[in-house]
Design an enzyme around this catalytic site. Sequence first.
Site, PDB file in Angstrom:
ATOM      1  N   LYS A   1       0.831  -1.203   0.000  1.00 43.27           N
ATOM      2  CA  LYS A   1       0.000   0.000   0.000  1.00 43.27           C
ATOM      3  C   LYS A   1       0.868   1.257   0.000  1.00 43.27           C
ATOM      4  CE  LYS A   1      -3.770   0.265   2.571  1.00 43.27           C
ATOM      5  NZ  LYS A   1      -4.678   0.472   3.753  1.00 43.27           N
TER       6      LYS A   1
ATOM      7  N   HIS B   1     -34.251  10.103   2.788  1.00 45.96           N
ATOM      8  CA  HIS B   1     -34.491   9.574   1.451  1.00 45.96           C
ATOM      9  C   HIS B   1     -34.672   8.057   1.554  1.00 45.96           C
ATOM     10  CE1 HIS B   1     -33.488  13.464  -0.207  1.00 45.96           C
ATOM     11  NE2 HIS B   1     -32.375  13.467   0.503  1.00 45.96           N
TER      12      HIS B   1
ATOM     13  N   GLY C   1     -34.969   4.174   0.760  1.00 44.35           N
ATOM     14  CA  GLY C   1     -34.160   3.329  -0.104  1.00 44.35           C
ATOM     15  C   GLY C   1     -34.085   1.913   0.413  1.00 44.35           C
TER      16      GLY C   1
ATOM     17  N   CYS D   1     -19.511   2.502   8.337  1.00 49.24           N
ATOM     18  CA  CYS D   1     -19.757   3.155   9.631  1.00 49.24           C
ATOM     19  C   CYS D   1     -21.041   2.713  10.318  1.00 49.24           C
ATOM     20  CB  CYS D   1     -19.771   4.673   9.454  1.00 49.24           C
ATOM     21  SG  CYS D   1     -18.169   5.370   9.001  1.00 49.24           S
TER      22      CYS D   1
END
Length: 437
Positions: free
Chosen positions: A35, A254, A256, A263
Amino acid sequence: MRIAMIGTGYVGLVSGACFSDFGHDVVCVDKDESKIDALKRGIMPIYEPGLDRLVASNVRGGRLSFTTDLKAGVDGAEAIFIAVGTPSRRGDGHADLSYVFGAAREIAEALTGPAAIVTKSTVPVGTGDEVERILAEVRPDARAWVVSNPEFLREGAAIEDFKRPDRIVVGTENEEAAEIMREVYRPLYLNKAPLLFTSRRTAELTKYAANAFLATKITFINEIADLCEVVGADVQQVSRGIGLDNRIGSKFLHAGPGYGGSCFPKDTLALLKTAEDAETPLRIVESVVAVNDARKRAMGRKVIQALGGDARGAVVALLGLTFKPNTDDMRDAPSLSIVQALQDGGARVRGFDPEGIEQARPLMADVDFFDNPYAAAEGADAVVLVTEWDVLRALDLGRIARTMKQPILVDLRNIYPPQDLEAAGLKGYSIGRPLRA
């Protein structure tokens, strides 16, 4: 100011890049050599809009560097941030703090002068106390102060959130540590970002409480959406009607397929475990977790119902796989549960996502992936809009309808008005509207 950022995951890399853009001298440290090598070559380990340019600019400016050598990274740093992972511990849902404590021990051994040791990772209440104990055990002579400074970054908008935050929460009751933190965030003073100083435990709990509350808003409006479908109301209008109340607000209302990501699922579980240990049950949060888990699976059943109740042999194309747009994050994405439900029902599943296919591939067995939405939809019995990527907001609906085997479109984000779907020749199904468009 010299800053060391331990961990180059989502929080550590974004925070380190933004701090360096403020003019601080930042060293990002990670044990993963591949990385770090990639970062030195300008290759980002995550997709976040603008992050590659921000990193490149500050590397060129000499303000940002990367290393696997923690001792060298910590040398001379006045603020040392711990931004390592705290995944849910397998089996019980507690946050796994082994990386945090391991980093604290290595930092203690490497300290060369006075420093604030700052937990940026999301950690349960009392974690700072244990970090402090580790520091005292390893380096009783060190002048180091443990601070909590939780992050409130939204994936896909993290740089903007960092540079123009709603608030900065700093948990410390030590004035020397507080002064270091004021200097760290001094570049934000012109933006008038509220700098809130609290006790360390208060700061730790604030992060969990914030995420639990947002998860509650999402889950609440999703349940209202279910009621809207049955009684013939429109959840988008309901959301607007209640969101205009300043006491409620319009964000996170909203409807969904349920929340996912790195998180909310992890943090709600960790908060419940903290409450359980404290013998103070959080019944609302318990319900939020249970309802959200059930909802993601129910979205798969919703697609099967749109197919007439039988998905055996049907081809279903999922458009958008990540848990939200502008990220490649697949952690707890609703698409994972939807795919499983469809495959359990006998469907063959296709998938398209602008950024998440490589992350999705190892998580979605027997799914055929396509590099554009029209190819995924061709010959399908149903198309399902799962994530509201910009590239999916202005599809040629007529083209999709003409190439599908059956013109069924299930819009789980309410991107398209029902009349637009009907005009294109599609049988539309959406969230929180009457059962058929």
